[in-house]
Enzyme design. Structure first.
Site, mmCIF file in Angstrom:
data_model
loop_
_atom_site.group_PDB
_atom_site.id
_atom_site.type_symbol
_atom_site.label_atom_id
_atom_site.label_comp_id
_atom_site.label_asym_id
_atom_site.label_seq_id
_atom_site.Cartn_x
_atom_site.Cartn_y
_atom_site.Cartn_z
ATOM 1 N N GLY A 348 0.829 -1.192 0.000
ATOM 2 C CA GLY A 348 0.000 0.000 0.000
ATOM 3 C C GLY A 348 0.861 1.237 0.000
ATOM 4 N N MET A 350 5.165 2.645 1.584
ATOM 5 C CA MET A 350 6.414 2.292 2.259
ATOM 6 C C MET A 350 7.019 3.538 2.877
ATOM 7 S SD MET A 350 8.563 0.127 3.244
ATOM 8 C CE MET A 350 9.973 0.615 4.246
ATOM 9 N N HIS A 384 -0.393 6.563 8.680
ATOM 10 C CA HIS A 384 0.392 5.382 9.038
ATOM 11 C C HIS A 384 1.854 5.562 8.656
ATOM 12 C CE1 HIS A 384 0.862 0.950 9.714
ATOM 13 N NE2 HIS A 384 1.842 1.122 8.838
ATOM 14 N N GLU A 385 2.099 5.945 7.409
ATOM 15 C CA GLU A 385 3.484 6.050 6.936
ATOM 16 C C GLU A 385 4.251 7.164 7.641
ATOM 17 O OE1 GLU A 385 4.373 3.561 5.334
ATOM 18 O OE2 GLU A 385 2.345 2.889 4.885
ATOM 19 N N GLU A 407 5.034 -1.966 13.126
ATOM 20 C CA GLU A 407 3.754 -1.929 12.442
ATOM 21 C C GLU A 407 2.576 -1.790 13.400
ATOM 22 O OE1 GLU A 407 3.727 -1.255 9.546
ATOM 23 O OE2 GLU A 407 5.620 -1.966 8.744
#
Length: 983
Positions: A348, A350, A384-385, A407
């Site tokens: 999705g 990185m 998130h990233e 994660e």
């Protein structure tokens, strides 16, 4: 790495007979983005959550031969420590000012100089290298400013190692340099340094080159010490074709002409970082930019045709980066933050430090073709990233057995960050229950799960770490821990942890130590003394699974709470390493509870080794885990379940919506495990006729869809669907017309009001005997067929609101025969916007023609067909698998075409995983179970992946359900429609 959870998203994908996988069979008709998870939330959530990554430490040749290579063999020796890499690369890409020589097309030339410190006297230097051509004569070793002769350079492909054997020893505590000159291919397999192609508006093919390193593919671009603990600084210089821009982790310092047709860009030296975070991009992309309040340059890059869809990402990225600086208490350490939308990308997204790469669908946002849930997805993945820039990049796990630290924490934080992006409109704390917590419980209830922290004993174990356990369960556990500790103490401990381990590596024990250090004495554990974070955390991270807490009412004022592991498939065995853990599948469980009429949430401990007695006001209704902070399910006496059902049917507002959501998810799973009668469950579900809140309504819809999925195309499903329809009738009648949805779905303040209407609408319209689909067919004829010709792109000519596009395309294909199907195929080939290609794929997958559906699967496996990108192969299988017709052939398709599936997808094991999970999702008979077992024993390469066992376990649960409940529930639904119970 990857989408958060995701999943999807999880990225995550179908999970056999589970409620979550059943929802996938209808979710494509809804408005969510097809990929989630699935790799990664996960991921990153993490996407995703999907986002879950791919590791190739073992080559296919060794795998085929059956040779087992342990992680210990693959690890590098600790005799040297990298300090700095100076990397210079020249890239040869076609289509720019000067065409590269034919022999160099899609290749790169490079040299790296690694400065190192000798930590143990040795005569050998070992680095990782894979698929690179080393120029032996030009390699050099210098120690203490003196050359050291290399006696032999040994390449070991099966271990992906490069050994430099020296004529003399290099002494401990000396400094040295290793120069390696080499060449390599710009690959087509989405890892290492690879090519990503797209077409301009003039239909010219343009190729960019981009990197994807996590977990172990930096070695495919540069020989290096490719393990997380070997952190070093990187100074990168890229020589690239004129007409392109080069990007790397550091800010670009200068770009100047190098030679004819080439430019040379130098980048600032990075902070110390792990090799999997190294990133390079060479492209003709364009950018928009902005600075944060502290002056960090923030840029969004995309192909020119998509640059007008980057504004939301820019605003969201700047907003959440500034927020995280306050949340973490540590300033962002780089001068710039780039985020890039890559047309071809396996995960999705990185989290490369300073240069985050994304799937286009997870970064770009065009309200014309995105649903409102698609917008949320973009916010979640960005959050998130960027969370990783601190937790993962600044402080990194030592080895992949603690991947969940990276994660899981990023999954936890992504919900906080996305909520900040939306100013609370996305209600991410509520969304967490379904998207992260419930998803994790689905993954973790089976024997084929694994602990959060586990020993990496062999290569396959590393791959296993990139899944919904690391992402969604990791995030769910951290949320529970944060609640136990209190937010203030938890945040203080995180700040301490980051400052203690900045630019270094850490393990879970380091995090527990930091949290224990700041925890106040008044936070008590189950023994009445100060809570030990370490002891509590180890129980939840070192053993798999989770408990179901049973509430037994001893009398009107006393309840006894006990626990056991929630494991529906009692016969399934865990891996030998997990069967007899030190905690015996018992946990110290934080019990949050409330009384029915007093919604104050209280807390007590259910110790691991004894029951809990609760004294209650007389005859009150006890609700456990009402805020859904605990990672466990709760069961009650039958009388208590009936009381709860009566309460809700009488007054849906008698309980908070979070409590209702948790109750509804738990009740369904307990019914499937013989802990609750389905009659009581359906009495409970019946209250949804009066429900107006999105989250508990979603729980009912998902669970009814799970049951509907069990029925497949069997004719008895008509009784279920009549019951289902009766629950939705009242809310369906109140839905605003489609024009209201189209005019208001971009208004974030109406996010869940529109979302509620869409969920009711799409689920109602899929039921047999309901004619509401006619309005979507009319829209298809008026706004697609009448507006678009064969050369158009639907993203430009179809005048349909974003949330409705998939449903409109689906009904158009389903009801208009092969001529329209062929038109949609052509529009799919024309389309340049990946999100709209997803919408079109959803339409194609609604075909009633099995030959058409199989043709889509074949196109997904054919890398040369051009209909679908390699990254979307599992996406195609998931879409087709959502069509009830697919139950008749998907499993057989896998058995017959396994060799083709394997050879096509082995370069992306995560996609291979979801393809197999999807193909086995429709198994319903014991005969099919035997076929699957035979396949695992005899088919080439079929048994070497751990998740194949998961597919078998899920299939066995599915068959168990069919045998036990199919006839019983059919009678139940028939009786309810004949004499429906009064509520």
């Amino acid at each position: 790495m990857g989408s958060p959870g995701p999943k999807p998203r999880n990225l995550a994908g179908p999970m056999g007979c589970t409620r979550r996988s059943a929802f996938i069979s209808t979710v494509i008709l809804v408005v969510a983005v097809l990929l989630t998870v699935l790799i990664t939330y996960h991921f990153t959530k993490s996407a995703v959550q999907a986002e879950y990554g791919d590791i190739n430490l073992l080559k296919a040749e060794e795998q085929k031969s059956g040779e087992i290579i342990t992680a210990e063999e693959l690890r590098l020796p600790n005799n040297i420590e990298p300090i700095h890499y100076n990397l210079t690369m020249k890239t040869y890409l076609p289509g720019y000012e000067v065409a590269p020589p034919a022999t160099k097309n899609l290749t790169f030339e490079a040299q790296v100089i690694m400065t190192f410190k000798v930590t143990q006297t040795s005569r050998k230097i070992v680095v990782n290298s894979a698929n690179l051509n080393i120029v032996h004569d030009e390699c050099r070793v210098i120690v203490n400013n003196k050359p050291v002769k290399i006696s032999r350079i040994e390449e070991i492909p099966k271990l992906e190692k490069l050994d430099f054997n020296l004529d003399e020893s290099i002494e401990k505590d000396t400094m040295g340099e290793l120069k390696i000159v080499y060449t390599g291919d710009i690959s087509a397999d989405l890892k290492g340094f690879y090519q990503s192609a797209y077409y301009s508006r003039k239909n010219e093919k343009i190729i960019a080159a981009v990197s994807q390193m996590e977990p172990s593919d930096a070695r495919r671009m540069v020989p290096c010490m490719d393990e997380p603990s070997f952190k070093a600084n990187w100074t990168v210089t890229i020589i690239h074709p004129k007409g392109t821009t080069a990007l790397s982790n550091g800010i670009d310092l200068s770009t100047q002409e190098h030679t004819e047709g080439f430019m040379k860009t130098r980048f600032a030296t990075t902070p110390k970082m792990s090799t999997y975070l190294l990133a390079v991009l060479v492209s003709a992309f364009e950018k928009i930019e902005k600075k944060t309040k502290r002056g960090t340059l923030f840029r969004i890059w995309a192909r020119p045709e998509a640059i007008n869809t980057t504004q939301y990402a820019l605003e969201a990225g700047v907003k959440v980066l500034e927020f995280y600086e306050g949340y973490y208490g540590v300033s962002f350490p780089l001068e710039k933050q780039d985020m890039v939308a890559v047309p071809d990308f396996s995960a999705g997204a990185m989290e490369n430090w300073g240069l985050v790469t994304y799937r286009e669908t997870d970064l770009l946002y065009d309200p014309k073709i995105y649903s409102n849930e698609g917008k949320r997805r973009v916010a979640v993945v960005i959050a998130h990233e960027l969370a990783h820039q601190w937790f993962g990049n600044l402080v990194t796990m030592r080895w992949w057995d603690n991947l969940w630290l990276n994660e899981g924490f990023a999954t936890f934080v992504e919900y906080i960050g996305a909520n900040h992006i939306s100013d609370g409109a996305f209600q991410m704390d509520d969304y967490f229950i379904e998207a992260a917590q419930e998803s994790a419980m689905e993954t973790d209830k089976v024997a084929s799960s694994h602990p959060l922290s586990f020993t990496v004993a062999k290569v396959e174990d590393v791959t296993e770490a990139f899944d919904g356990i690391s992402y969604e369960k990791g995030g769910s556990f951290i949320q529970m821990l944060s609640t136990v500790m209190g937010k203030k103490s938890f945040d203080k401990g995180i700040n301490l942890y980051l400052k203690q381990h900045s630019y270094s590596n850490a393990a879970a024990e380091d995090l527990w130590a930091a949290l224990d250090k700041v925890l106040p004495d008044n936070v008590k554990g189950p023994d009445g003394n100060k809570l030990s974070v370490k002891e509590f955390a180890n129980q939840w991270t070192k053993q798999m699974g989770y408990p179901v807490v049973t509430v037994n009412r001893l009398n009107s004022t006393t309840a006894l709470l006990t626990q056991e592991r929630f494991k529906p498939n009692k016969e399934a065995q865990e891996k030998a390493a997990y069967r007899n853990n030190q905690y015996g599948y018992k946990w110290d469980v934080p019990i949050w509870y409330m009384y029915g009429n007093d919604q104050t949430i209280r807390m007590a401990w259910l110790p691991r080794d004894q029951p809990l007695h609760l004294n209650l006001p007389k005859d009150t209704v006890l609700i456990v885990n009402p805020d859904s902070r605990g990672f466990y399910r709760t069961n009650y006496n039958v009388s208590d379940w009936k009381t709860i059902a009566e309460m809700l049917n009488k007054d849906p507002e008698s309980l908070p919506y979070r409590a209702k959501t948790r109750l509804l998810f738990d009740a369904y799973e307990l019914a499937n495990d013989d802990k609750l009668d389905f009659t009581v469950l359906f009495d409970l579900f019946s209250y949804v006729k009066k429900e107006t809140n999105y989250f508990p309504a979603l729980a009912v819809l998902e669970n009814l869809n799970a049951i509907r999925n069990h029925y497949g195309s069997e004719p008895e499903k008509i009784y279920l669907e009549k019951f289902y329809k009766s629950l939705l009738d009242a809310n369906y009648q109140k839905i605003s017309d489609l024009s209201y949805i189209e005019n208001n779905y971009q208004n974030d303040s109406l996010f869940y009001k529109i979302g509620f209407d869409l969920r009711i609408l799409f689920n109602y319209c899929q039921l047999e005997g309901v004619d509401c689909n006619e309005q979507f067919q009319t829209i298809f004829k008026d706004k697609v067929l009448a507006k678009c010709n064969d050369k158009d792109q639907l993203s430009e000519c179809a005048e349909i609101g974003g949330p409705l596009r998939r449903k409109v395309y689906c009904e158009g294909v389903k009801n208009n025969g092969n001529s329209v199907y062929k038109k949609m195929l052509q529009w799919n080939r024309n389309e340049q916007t990946n999100t709209e290609k997803d919408n079109i794929l959803n339409g194609l997958s609604c075909s009633k023609d099995i030959t058409n559906l199989k043709g889509l699967l074949m196109s997904a496996l054919n890398r040369d067909d051009g209909l679908f990108r390699f990254q979307d192969a599992s996406h195609v299988f998931t879409a087709v698998g959502s069509n009830l017709i697919a139950d008749e052939f998907m499993f057989k398709f896998m058995l017959q075409r396994w060799d083709q599936i394997y050879s096509s997808l082995i370069e992306d094991p995560t996609s291979l995983k979801w393809v197999i999970m999807t193909c086995t999702n429709g198994i319903r008979t014991e005969n099919e179970i035997q076929q699957l077992k035979y396949f695992l024993k005899t088919a080439k390469n079929a048994s070497k992946f751990s998740w194949i066992t998961q597919a078998l376990e899920e299939a066995e649960l599915n068959v168990k359900w069919q045998n036990k409940y199919f006839d019983k529930l059919t009678k139940e639904f028939k009786d309810r429609m004949t004499t429906p119970p009064s509520n």
